[in-house]
Design a protein around this motif. Structure first.
Motif, PDB file in Angstrom:
ATOM      1  N   MET B  64       0.838  -1.207   0.000  1.00 20.69           N
ATOM      2  CA  MET B  64       0.000   0.000   0.000  1.00 20.69           C
ATOM      3  C   MET B  64       0.869   1.251   0.000  1.00 20.69           C
ATOM      4  O   MET B  64       0.617   2.190  -0.755  1.00 20.69           O
ATOM      5  N   GLY B  65       1.887   1.277   0.833  1.00 20.87           N
ATOM      6  CA  GLY B  65       2.779   2.434   0.904  1.00 20.87           C
ATOM      7  C   GLY B  65       3.412   2.714  -0.448  1.00 20.87           C
ATOM      8  O   GLY B  65       3.419   3.839  -0.946  1.00 20.87           O
ATOM      9  N   LEU B  66       3.905   1.647  -1.050  1.00 22.27           N
ATOM     10  CA  LEU B  66       4.580   1.770  -2.339  1.00 22.27           C
ATOM     11  C   LEU B  66       3.613   2.264  -3.415  1.00 22.27           C
ATOM     12  O   LEU B  66       3.884   3.216  -4.142  1.00 22.27           O
ATOM     13  N   VAL B  67       2.457   1.617  -3.470  1.00 20.38           N
ATOM     14  CA  VAL B  67       1.504   1.905  -4.543  1.00 20.38           C
ATOM     15  C   VAL B  67       0.925   3.312  -4.412  1.00 20.38           C
ATOM     16  O   VAL B  67       0.859   4.055  -5.392  1.00 20.38           O
ATOM     17  N   SER B  72       0.375   8.634  -6.445  1.00 20.80           N
ATOM     18  CA  SER B  72       0.212  10.064  -6.154  1.00 20.80           C
ATOM     19  C   SER B  72       1.213  10.895  -6.933  1.00 20.80           C
ATOM     20  O   SER B  72       1.028  12.096  -7.109  1.00 20.80           O
ATOM     21  N   HIS B  73       2.271  10.257  -7.384  1.00 22.18           N
ATOM     22  CA  HIS B  73       3.357  10.999  -8.018  1.00 22.18           C
ATOM     23  C   HIS B  73       2.917  11.847  -9.216  1.00 22.18           C
ATOM     24  O   HIS B  73       3.194  13.049  -9.249  1.00 22.18           O
ATOM     25  N   LEU B  85       5.465  14.931  -1.885  1.00 22.88           N
ATOM     26  CA  LEU B  85       5.055  13.532  -1.944  1.00 22.88           C
ATOM     27  C   LEU B  85       5.145  12.822  -0.594  1.00 22.88           C
ATOM     28  O   LEU B  85       4.162  12.236  -0.140  1.00 22.88           O
ATOM     29  N   PRO B  86       6.301  12.871   0.084  1.00 21.72           N
ATOM     30  CA  PRO B  86       6.383  12.145   1.362  1.00 21.72           C
ATOM     31  C   PRO B  86       5.335  12.613   2.360  1.00 21.72           C
ATOM     32  O   PRO B  86       4.680  11.791   3.012  1.00 21.72           O
ATOM     33  N   SER B  87       5.154  13.928   2.453  1.00 18.15           N
ATOM     34  CA  SER B  87       4.213  14.443   3.455  1.00 18.15           C
ATOM     35  C   SER B  87       2.802  13.993   3.151  1.00 18.15           C
ATOM     36  O   SER B  87       2.091  13.485   4.023  1.00 18.15           O
ATOM     37  N   ILE B  88       2.397  14.165   1.900  1.00 16.64           N
ATOM     38  CA  ILE B  88       1.016  13.842   1.543  1.00 16.64           C
ATOM     39  C   ILE B  88       0.746  12.348   1.680  1.00 16.64           C
ATOM     40  O   ILE B  88      -0.240  11.920   2.267  1.00 16.64           O
ATOM     41  N   VAL B  89       1.690  11.553   1.171  1.00 17.27           N
ATOM     42  CA  VAL B  89       1.520  10.103   1.244  1.00 17.27           C
ATOM     43  C   VAL B  89       1.493   9.635   2.691  1.00 17.27           C
ATOM     44  O   VAL B  89       0.654   8.832   3.089  1.00 17.27           O
ATOM     45  N   SER B  90       2.390  10.177   3.512  1.00 18.44           N
ATOM     46  CA  SER B  90       2.444   9.710   4.895  1.00 18.44           C
ATOM     47  C   SER B  90       1.156  10.046   5.630  1.00 18.44           C
ATOM     48  O   SER B  90       0.648   9.236   6.414  1.00 18.44           O
ATOM     49  N   VAL B  91       0.613  11.218   5.359  1.00 18.40           N
ATOM     50  CA  VAL B  91      -0.626  11.582   6.047  1.00 18.40           C
ATOM     51  C   VAL B  91      -1.766  10.638   5.655  1.00 18.40           C
ATOM     52  O   VAL B  91      -2.477  10.124   6.514  1.00 18.40           O
ATOM     53  N   PHE B 169       8.834   5.308   1.066  1.00 17.34           N
ATOM     54  CA  PHE B 169      10.201   5.778   0.819  1.00 17.34           C
ATOM     55  C   PHE B 169      10.743   5.171  -0.473  1.00 17.34           C
ATOM     56  O   PHE B 169      11.304   5.888  -1.315  1.00 17.34           O
ATOM     57  N   LEU B 170      10.536   3.875  -0.637  1.00 17.13           N
ATOM     58  CA  LEU B 170      10.984   3.235  -1.878  1.00 17.13           C
ATOM     59  C   LEU B 170      10.221   3.806  -3.069  1.00 17.13           C
ATOM     60  O   LEU B 170      10.795   4.039  -4.127  1.00 17.13           O
TER      61      LEU B 170
END
Lengths: 250, 260, 331
Positions: B64-67, B72-73, B85-91, B169-170
């Motif tokens: 899920m994290g990866l996808v 979102s990219h 990207l990191p901020s939005i995805v992590s939230v 992260f990956l």
């Protein structure tokens, strides 16, 4: 081979006018039964006539709607949870499906009833208790096996061993030979007689297997339409001309 | 008898079921916290429910994290905001995706196994056997499992969060280069207590629902082995359904409390 | 028994590790909010806080050093913001440090920026008030720029009129008779010079900003890097630079011409003969006009880009006074 003779008058189980129904289906409708000390009473009846319901009412797995149940002089229907648990410790119950705990080994299965019934400040040799119980059902050294590895007959034996570990005074057998081949069934019948002799237990055996009835019964009660239809020894009933009774022997 | 007459049968069944489930929950709170405590069994169940679910939860969380990151990219690229990207995805992972996906995975894995296990114990009279041997089967079987799922699910969600963020992260590094250090800084810069705490609190409820529904369906199993399968199935369906409802309520409540 | 212990060990490891990870994560999240650090409270009074809320970050030289803990209205023109500053960073804030309200990133989270003062001051004490910079709205800045641009256009029109008069031989003498023309030209030249100067300042500011943006400073930088905004910005800067160069050229030419006009009639004839000069001025004016028009459209594009708010504020705020004065006198 007739231990009941000596204590003929001592009543162990007394059931009066027991009634239990599921919806419109009146399974027990004024059933009466007296079991004396050291006696093996077989309750004979067709499937679905409430035989199992009867013994489940005795240990209060089911609550009857009316009637009284006295075991060893104690009114089973008027007990607090703790008192009920203490009474249950005196009553061994062999379930039709043996009801061994699948997730536990034989050892753990046998230890399970001990968890609540050992006194705190007494030191018990649990390993020896388990060993003895297994010995008395002829399955020494099976402690580490899991129920899935056991045959039907062995499961019944372990089931009996699990009840014997608490030295019960009363045994309730729910269809002990159902689903077993005749040879194994006979072994179980012998075991029940051994238990009766060795532990001086009084028993109610629910069955419709006539071999079982013939071998184990000191007395037979025929349960038809929720009432004790007839009562007597195996031989008495065999001679009966009543077609409702005759059908069991044909 | 009089109540419910004229109502169609499925609706009636639904309300009866809901009522019984509530009763079951009340019974859990009434009996579950009274001594004697089945601590050993609680530990065993926690191991079965918590530890044994790690591989499955890790796998799904990682994917899920990866996808989510990869998906979102493009949207952020158009906007020229790849560094977000990191901020939005992590939230979105921490707030919603990991808790809900973990809960659904656990509803499938744990809910069905609880439903089937207790169900088969019910039909083979093991529960009755427990009862007559002086052990309260409700406490031994149900309370321990409900407690285990309630405790273990938030832990699994936290664990899943970590794995999902690593997957993220990956995902970020598939296009472009971001150091792990920068990634964690960006992630934790954006995350707030308002993101993390409601998500953990709701996973506690998810766990409770999964354990409760699984146990309830198992405990009320009838009709032999066929009933066991039905119970396991219903446990998954109903608990997944309730998980979504709890999620909806959680979103509303944290919104009202200005936690979002 | 063996496996039982083993399983418990595994469970224990799982529980402890996860709980630890959670604690670390909470600490990381909380550290940002100064939750676990001891803080010192100071105040700043603004006229307008632009939606600043408790919980917004406080930065010193771009580094987060605390949060806004409370925003209260103390009078109709004064909003007091209470700032919780980490103790470790507190020592750097002095009585000359200046607080201003800015925007963090794109989405409009307000922040309080504290900049060190130009002069060294005494360290601030708990509860004291910070100096505050008035907010400059982007709209104001853009309006000023626009006015400057309009002025430039006006001037070029004037110049064009003058040169066309120069070109028209029949009016030559009347033009020369009018002594006011020379004065006029002189004034125009001065105006153009100062406008050109302003334009150059703006263009320098924009260039600097573009360099910053190119380096990718802050989230804004990275955001702008790929977008069309960047192109607009770049173009605007170039336009302005070009215009200012043109304006300077015109000013130079006109300066030379007015000098010639002022110095004796003898050279007038020669000057007027010099059609090259006239054409030169003409071309310059056209170029300049084109430049101004370009700048105008670029400016329009920029105006619609509120992302630039922060930069315009900072960069143009110094130019603002001069420009408004200049253009004000012109209008």
């Amino acid at each position: 081979m007739n231990p009941m003779a000596e204590n003929r008058n001592e009543t162990v189980i007394e059931i009066r006018n027991l009634e239990k129904s599921f919806g419109e289906n009146h399974v027990l409708a004024g059933f009466n039964l007296v079991v004396n000390k050291g006696e093996n009473v077989v309750v004979l009846g067709r499937s679905g006539t409430g035989k199992s319901v009867l013994i489940k009412c005795i240990v209060r797995l089911l609550d009857p709607h009316a009637g009284t149940i006295h075991v060893l002089g104690t009114n089973m229907l008027d007990l607090k949870q703790e008192e009920l648990d203490n009474m249950r410790a005196k009553i061994g119950f062999l379930f039709q499906s043996s009801a061994l705990y699948d997730s536990m080994t034989v050892q753990e299965n046998l230890e399970f009833p001990l968890r609540r019934h050992l006194k705190r400040n007494v030191k018990y040799d649990i390993a020896k208790m388990v060993d003895d119980a297994l010995l008395s059902v002829g399955l020494k050294g099976t402690q580490k096996m899991s129920p899935a590895e056991l045959s039907g007959g062995m499961r019944k034996r372990i089931g009996i061993a699990r009840t014997l570990i608490l030295n019960p005074e009363v045994m309730l057998y729910d269809e002990p030979t159902t689903g077993l081949d005749p040879v194994t069934g006979r072994e179980i019948n012998h075991l029940m007689l051994e238990v009766q002799e060795k532990f001086r237990t009084s028993s109610i055996i629910i069955s419709h297997d006539m071999n079982c009835v013939r071998m184990t019964a000191n007395r037979v009660v025929v349960l038809i339409e929720g009432k004790n239809y007839a009562e007597g020894t195996y031989d008495d009933l065999k001679k009966s001309q009543d077609k409702n009774i005759k059908q069991f022997f044909d | 008898m009089t109540l419910g007459e004229g109502i169609s049968k499925p609706i009636k069944t639904f309300f009866i079921e809901a009522g019984e489930l509530s009763q079951f929950a009340i019974r859990f709170f009434r009996e579950g916290f009274r001594p004697p405590y089945e601590f050993q069994e609680l530990l065993r169940q926690s191991y079965e429910i918590g530890y044994r679910s790690i591989p499955l939860v890790s796998f799904t969380a990682f994917i899920m994290g990866l996808v989510i990151t990869i998906q979102s990219h493009p949207a952020l690229e158009v906007f020229g905001a790849e560094s977000w990207l990191p901020s939005i995805v992590s939230v979105s992972l921490v707030r919603e995706i990991t808790p809900v996906i973990t809960a659904l995975i656990c509803a499938g894995k744990i809910g069905s196994s609880i439903g089937a296990e207790i169900g088969s114990m019910k039909v083979t009279e093991q529960i009755d056997a427990m009862e007559v041997s002086g052990t309260n089967p409700f406490k031994y079987l149900v309370a321990t499992r409900v407690l285990s799922t309630t405790i273990m699910l938030p832990l699994l969600v936290i664990f899943g969060d970590m794995i999902a963020l690593y997957g993220g992260f990956l995902g970020v590094n598939i296009r472009g280069v971001t150091t792990f250090d920068l990634y964690t800084t960006q992630v934790f810069n954006k995350l707030t207590f308002g993101d993390v705490l409601p998500s953990i609190i709701k996973s506690i409820f998810f766990g409770f629902v999964i354990g409760l529904v699984g146990s309830f369906k198992g405990y009320t199993t009838s009709n032999g082995t066929e009933g066991v399968g039905r119970s396991a199935n219903a446990a998954v369906v109903i608990s997944s359904f309730i998980v979504f409802i709890v999620d909806l309520l959680a979103a509303q409540i944290s919104d009202i409390l200005h936690l979002l | 028994m063996e496996t039982k212990t083993n399983n418990r060990l595994k469970l224990g490891i799982f529980v402890v590790v996860t709980t630890l990870l959670f604690a670390i994560a909470l600490y990381k999240i909380g550290g940002k909010r100064s939750m676990f650090n001891s803080t010192v409270t100071i105040n700043a009074v603004f006229k307008n806080v632009n939606g600043l809320m408790s919980g917004n970050n406080v930065r010193f030289g771009g580094i987060e050093i605390g949060t806004v803990s409370k925003v209260t209205i103390i009078s109709d023109t004064a909003i007091q913001a209470e700032l919780n500053i980490e103790k470790s960073s507190f020592g750097h804030i002095t009585s000359t440090s200046i607080a201003s309200i800015g925007t963090d990133g794109l989405m409009g989270n307000k922040i309080v920026n504290i900049a060190p003062g130009k002069k060294s001051g005494l360290p601030l004490k708990e509860g004291q008030f910070l100096l505050v910079l008035p907010n400059i709205e982007l709209d104001n800045a853009l309006r000023t720029l626009n006015k400057t641009n309009d002025n430039l256009e006006l001037i070029t029109d004037d110049v064009k009129v003058i040169t066309s008069r120069f070109s028209a031989k029949n009016t030559l003498w009347s033009l020369l008779m009018d002594t006011a023309v020379a004065e006029n030209v002189k004034q125009t030249v001065l105006d153009i010079r100062s406008s050109g100067g302003n334009a150059r300042k703006i263009s320098n500011g924009l260039s600097e900003m573009i360099v910053n943006v190119n380096k990718g400073k802050g989230t804004l930088g990275s955001l702008i890097r790929d977008s069309s905004l960047y192109l607009n910005l770049n173009k605007a800067a170039m336009d302005i630079r070009l215009s200012s160069r043109k304006a300077e050229k015109i000013a130079e030419d006109l300066g030379a011409m007015s000098d010639k006009l002022a110095h004796g009639e003898g050279s007038i004839g020669a000057m007027l003969e010099d059609t090259l000069l006239v054409r030169h001025i003409d071309e310059s004016v056209i170029d300049f006009k084109r430049g101004a028009a370009n700048f105008d459209s670029s400016m329009e594009a920029l105006k619609h880009n509120y992302f630039l708010r922060k930069y315009f504020k900072k960069k143009d705020q110094k130019n603002k006074k001069n420009k408004t004065d200049d253009s004000g006198s012109k209008n």
